[in-house]
Design an enzyme around this catalytic site. Structure first.
Site, PDB file in Angstrom:
ATOM      1  N   GLU A  15       0.170   8.432   5.543  1.00  0.00           N
ATOM      2  CA  GLU A  15       0.433   9.322   4.416  1.00  0.00           C
ATOM      3  C   GLU A  15       0.085   8.522   3.180  1.00  0.00           C
ATOM      4  OE1 GLU A  15       4.576  10.505   3.591  1.00  0.00           O
ATOM      5  OE2 GLU A  15       3.634  10.566   1.637  1.00  0.00           O
ATOM      6  N   CYS A  45       6.313  10.791  -3.068  1.00  0.00           N
ATOM      7  CA  CYS A  45       4.979  11.232  -2.618  1.00  0.00           C
ATOM      8  C   CYS A  45       4.723  12.657  -3.083  1.00  0.00           C
ATOM      9  CB  CYS A  45       4.856  11.186  -1.109  1.00  0.00           C
ATOM     10  SG  CYS A  45       6.198  10.439  -0.249  1.00  0.00           S
TER      11      CYS A  45
HETATM   12  P1  NAP Z   1       0.530  -0.499  -0.072  1.00  0.00           P
HETATM   13  O1  NAP Z   1      -0.054  -1.511  -0.969  1.00  0.00           O
HETATM   14  O2  NAP Z   1      -0.402   0.430   0.597  1.00  0.00           O
HETATM   15  O3  NAP Z   1       1.373  -1.294   1.041  1.00  0.00           O
HETATM   16  C1  NAP Z   1       2.070  -0.629   2.084  1.00  0.00           C
HETATM   17  C2  NAP Z   1       2.146  -1.536   3.294  1.00  0.00           C
HETATM   18  O4  NAP Z   1       0.840  -1.667   3.861  1.00  0.00           O
HETATM   19  C3  NAP Z   1       2.605  -2.955   2.976  1.00  0.00           C
HETATM   20  O5  NAP Z   1       3.355  -3.425   4.063  1.00  0.00           O
HETATM   21  C4  NAP Z   1       1.316  -3.733   2.863  1.00  0.00           C
HETATM   22  O6  NAP Z   1       1.453  -5.102   3.159  1.00  0.00           O
HETATM   23  C5  NAP Z   1       0.449  -3.028   3.889  1.00  0.00           C
HETATM   24  N1  NAP Z   1      -0.981  -3.096   3.562  1.00  0.00           N
HETATM   25  C6  NAP Z   1      -1.562  -2.784   2.380  1.00  0.00           C
HETATM   26  N2  NAP Z   1      -2.897  -2.964   2.460  1.00  0.00           N
HETATM   27  C7  NAP Z   1      -3.152  -3.369   3.713  1.00  0.00           C
HETATM   28  C8  NAP Z   1      -4.335  -3.721   4.404  1.00  0.00           C
HETATM   29  N3  NAP Z   1      -5.529  -3.703   3.827  1.00  0.00           N
HETATM   30  N4  NAP Z   1      -4.229  -4.094   5.691  1.00  0.00           N
HETATM   31  C9  NAP Z   1      -3.018  -4.141   6.294  1.00  0.00           C
HETATM   32  N5  NAP Z   1      -1.867  -3.824   5.697  1.00  0.00           N
HETATM   33  C10 NAP Z   1      -1.928  -3.448   4.417  1.00  0.00           C
HETATM   34  O7  NAP Z   1       1.618   0.379  -0.792  1.00  0.00           O
HETATM   35  P2  NAP Z   1       2.829  -0.035  -1.751  1.00  0.00           P
HETATM   36  O8  NAP Z   1       2.977  -1.505  -1.793  1.00  0.00           O
HETATM   37  O9  NAP Z   1       3.986   0.724  -1.302  1.00  0.00           O
HETATM   38  O10 NAP Z   1       2.440   0.528  -3.151  1.00  0.00           O
HETATM   39  C11 NAP Z   1       1.198   0.322  -3.762  1.00  0.00           C
HETATM   40  C12 NAP Z   1       0.611   1.647  -4.181  1.00  0.00           C
HETATM   41  O11 NAP Z   1       0.628   2.547  -3.072  1.00  0.00           O
HETATM   42  C13 NAP Z   1       1.379   2.406  -5.251  1.00  0.00           C
HETATM   43  O12 NAP Z   1       1.070   1.970  -6.533  1.00  0.00           O
HETATM   44  C14 NAP Z   1       0.958   3.823  -4.991  1.00  0.00           C
HETATM   45  O13 NAP Z   1      -0.263   4.064  -5.605  1.00  0.00           O
HETATM   46  C15 NAP Z   1       0.773   3.892  -3.504  1.00  0.00           C
HETATM   47  N6  NAP Z   1       1.910   4.534  -2.803  1.00  0.00           N
HETATM   48  C16 NAP Z   1       1.814   5.837  -2.528  1.00  0.00           C
HETATM   49  C17 NAP Z   1       2.845   6.468  -1.865  1.00  0.00           C
HETATM   50  C18 NAP Z   1       2.764   7.922  -1.539  1.00  0.00           C
HETATM   51  O14 NAP Z   1       3.648   8.400  -0.874  1.00  0.00           O
HETATM   52  N7  NAP Z   1       1.771   8.632  -1.966  1.00  0.00           N
HETATM   53  C19 NAP Z   1       3.987   5.768  -1.463  1.00  0.00           C
HETATM   54  C20 NAP Z   1       4.057   4.402  -1.742  1.00  0.00           C
HETATM   55  C21 NAP Z   1       2.988   3.803  -2.408  1.00  0.00           C
HETATM   56  P3  NAP Z   1       1.880  -6.213   2.082  1.00  0.00           P
HETATM   57  O15 NAP Z   1       3.308  -6.485   2.362  1.00  0.00           O
HETATM   58  O16 NAP Z   1       1.031  -7.391   2.347  1.00  0.00           O
HETATM   59  O17 NAP Z   1       1.664  -5.641   0.725  1.00  0.00           O
END
Ligand code: NAP
Length: 525
Positions: free
Chosen positions: A265, A302
């Site tokens: 998601e 979200c």
């Molecule tokens: P994220 O950066 O996507 O991280 C979520 C999880 O995925 C973390 O455990 C992260 O690990 C891991 N991850 C990220 N990139 C990866 C990759 N290339 N390969 C493997 N694992 C990976 O999300 P976030 O930290 O929650 O928030 C960052 C941005 O995500 C927000 O600014 C927002 O734009 C978006 N977001 C959207 C929603 C939604 O529901 N639409 C919800 C939350 C966040 P690490 O621990 O190493 O970071």
């Protein structure tokens, strides 16, 4: 309980060997002990090995035993008491009252899945009895049930540290389906994750489940997250987060010798369509409800309403003005992490600096280091249609109002929308025909369509869909909230002409578990 900063692999607490992770209190910028040394690839290996070993036993647990296991997890999470909400608040900046509500939702969700498991409908049992005399060809005896896929990797989300994290919807639905779970905890709330992980460990021991049914790893997503999704023993992935993270995991899952499904998601701006009669009759009230929804959880839902579409004119002007006033009065709220705050600031700057976007209002500035200052912007439909970047998600309290010249422009916007989790209609009786004309297009764009409510606040029930076409999710055929989420981790198997002794109990003629079945196309009474 004193947090120990360890990985939880089966029943063991294991100290990691990779780079340290520390939670940061986003309200103060202060680092919170303990340190969480990240897991290594060997730790991923061990968790997957245990999960695979647990699978054969766990998938055969009785429906009652599995349901009791889910209920015991809920009981153990409740038993943690205020330590959970206090640590959660310190790690996320979310108010304790919100986290208390989220704990209720998380435990309610686990108990809902327990009742779903007991009822057994999800097995989707179908029997087509043999027809040896059928002409021109006899029919074989065919019996179908659903079985679990195997160990599932779950990525905890940052924005719901309980309901979409270690024991959140992905974990609950995978365990309900009969799949062991290996969680990659979100680095922003490791202490909250450890508390919940230990509650699950206790439930595993109390219910005498095989230890590998649950493990919790900490560490870098690009390292252990990728290793987890690459591991051949993992058979599906649940993820909530950024579009780039979800896409990276999908690419890894597809590149494996055995590709696996990723239920990610990712991003959604949840458009709200303001129909003319509703706007004329109650524009101020709609503005009030809209800004309340926009500000919920500092906009880090979200389902945050990030786009509003209406017909240009005096009624829309009045709505914009009322919403602008409410935005100006909005208090600053702390965002979840420094990284999310930075991404929010850059999204807001991109809108403020855009030559075809006008800033209507900003909320109160905060004194903390990671405050969200609500933003409301306006652009014409023509400019919106000409620039795909204006459809990008600004994660946090930010919304863009689109002024349309006529209903054709509204229709064109609907057609050009990316996939969404939700679409909201603000409409009165006089708007019925206009809404009816738009609905077939909207159905193609969203997982949930709602009238005269707000998209934030997702009910956990049987009819809920929290999904939608890409980029809202990676697979529009499913939901990540509600009881139907269990189907993501199941697949059908057909047994043709198997002797009774080889058939799963639930498919035998006497229906020993008394689960509802479809026999020759008709529901068994
Ligand atoms: P994220 O950066 O996507 O991280 C979520 C999880 O995925 C973390 O455990 C992260 O690990 C891991 N991850 C990220 N990139 C990866 C990759 N290339 N390969 C493997 N694992 C990976 O999300 P976030 O930290 O929650 O928030 C960052 C941005 O995500 C927000 O600014 C927002 O734009 C978006 N977001 C959207 C929603 C939604 O529901 N639409 C919800 C939350 C966040 P690490 O621990 O190493 O970071």
């Amino acid at each position: 309980m004193t947090l120990q900063g360890t990985l939880l692999i089966g029943q063991q607490a294991v100290t990691g060997s990779q780079a340290d992770i520390y939670a940061v209190n986003p309200a103060t910028g202060e680092t919170l002990p303990p340190r969480y040394p990240g897991g290594s690839r060997a730790d991923v290996e061990k968790a997957c090995q245990l999960a695979e070993a647990a699978f054969s036993q766990y998938r055969e647990t009785t429906l009652e035993a599995r349901a009791q296991f889910l209920e015991t997890i809920a009981d153990e999470i409740e038993a943690i008491g205020t330590e959970l909400t206090q640590r959660g608040a310190a790690e996320t900046g979310l108010p304790e009252a919100r986290l208390e509500g989220e704990r209720g939702r998380t435990c309610g969700q686990l108990r809902l899945f327990a009742s779903v498991v007991r009822a057994g409908e999800w097995l989707d049992l179908r029997l087509d009895p043999a027809q040896p005399e059928r002409q021109p060809m006899p029919r074989a005896d065919l019996r179908q049930r659903h079985i679990p896929l195997g160990p599932v990797a779950v990525f905890g989300a940052s924005n719901f540290p309980l309901a979409f994290s270690v024991a959140g919807g992905d974990t609950a639905s995978a365990l309900a389906a009969g799949c062991p779970v290996v969680v990659k905890g979100h680095s922003a709330h490791p202490g909250t994750s450890e508390l919940v992980g230990r509650a699950i460990q206790r439930a595993v021991a109390k219910c005498e489940m095989p230890e590998g049914v649950f493990s919790l790893l900490f560490g870098s997503g690009r390292d252990i997250g990728q290793a987890l999704v690459s591991d051949p023993r993992i058979k599906a992935v649940g993820f909530t987060g950024s579009r780039s993270g979800g896409m990276a995991l999908m690419a890894t899952a597809q590149a494996r010798p055995e590709p696996i499904p990723v239920y990610a998601e990712m991003s959604s701006i949840n458009p709200v369509f303001l129909f003319p009669e509703a706007l004329k009759a109650r524009g101020n009230k709609i503005a009030e409800g809209f800004v309340a929804s926009l500000n919920m959880g500092a906009g880090q839902f979200c389902t945050n309403p990030g786009l509003v579409i209406g017909l240009k004119g005096a009624d829309l002007d009045a709505f914009i003005s009322a919403a602008g006033e409410a935005v100006k009065a909005s208090n600053a709220q702390t965002m979840l992490t420094p990284g999310i705050h930075e991404a929010y600031q850059s999204g807001i700057s991109a809108l403020s600096d855009h030559s075809n976007v006008k800033e209507i209002a900003r909320g109160q500035a905060g004194s903390g280091p990671h405050s969200c200052q609500t933003g409301l912007f306006v652009a014409s439909a023509q400019d919106f249609l000409a620039d795909d970047a204006l459809q990008g998600e600004v994660f946090g309290a930010s919304s863009l109002v689109i002024e349309c010249q006529d209903s054709d422009e509204i229709q064109r916007i609907a057609e050009q929308l990316e996939g969404q989790l939700t679409i909201t209609l603000q409409m009165d009786d006089g708007d019925l025909n206009a809404a009816k004309a738009l609905l077939p297009t909207l159905e193609q764009r969203a997982g949930r369509i709602l009238a005269n409510g707000w998209p934030t606040g997702v009910e956990v029930g049987h009819a809920m869909v929290h999904g939608g076409p890409y980029p809202a999710t990676s697979d529009s055929r499913t939901t990540s909230v509600g009881s139907a989420a269990i189907y993501r981790f199941l697949r059908p198997v057909c047994y043709q002409d198997l002797p009774t002794d080889l058939l799963p109990e639930v498919l035998r003629d006497d229906n020993p578990l008394n689960v509802s079945r479809l026999v020759d196309g008709k529901r068994e009474s």
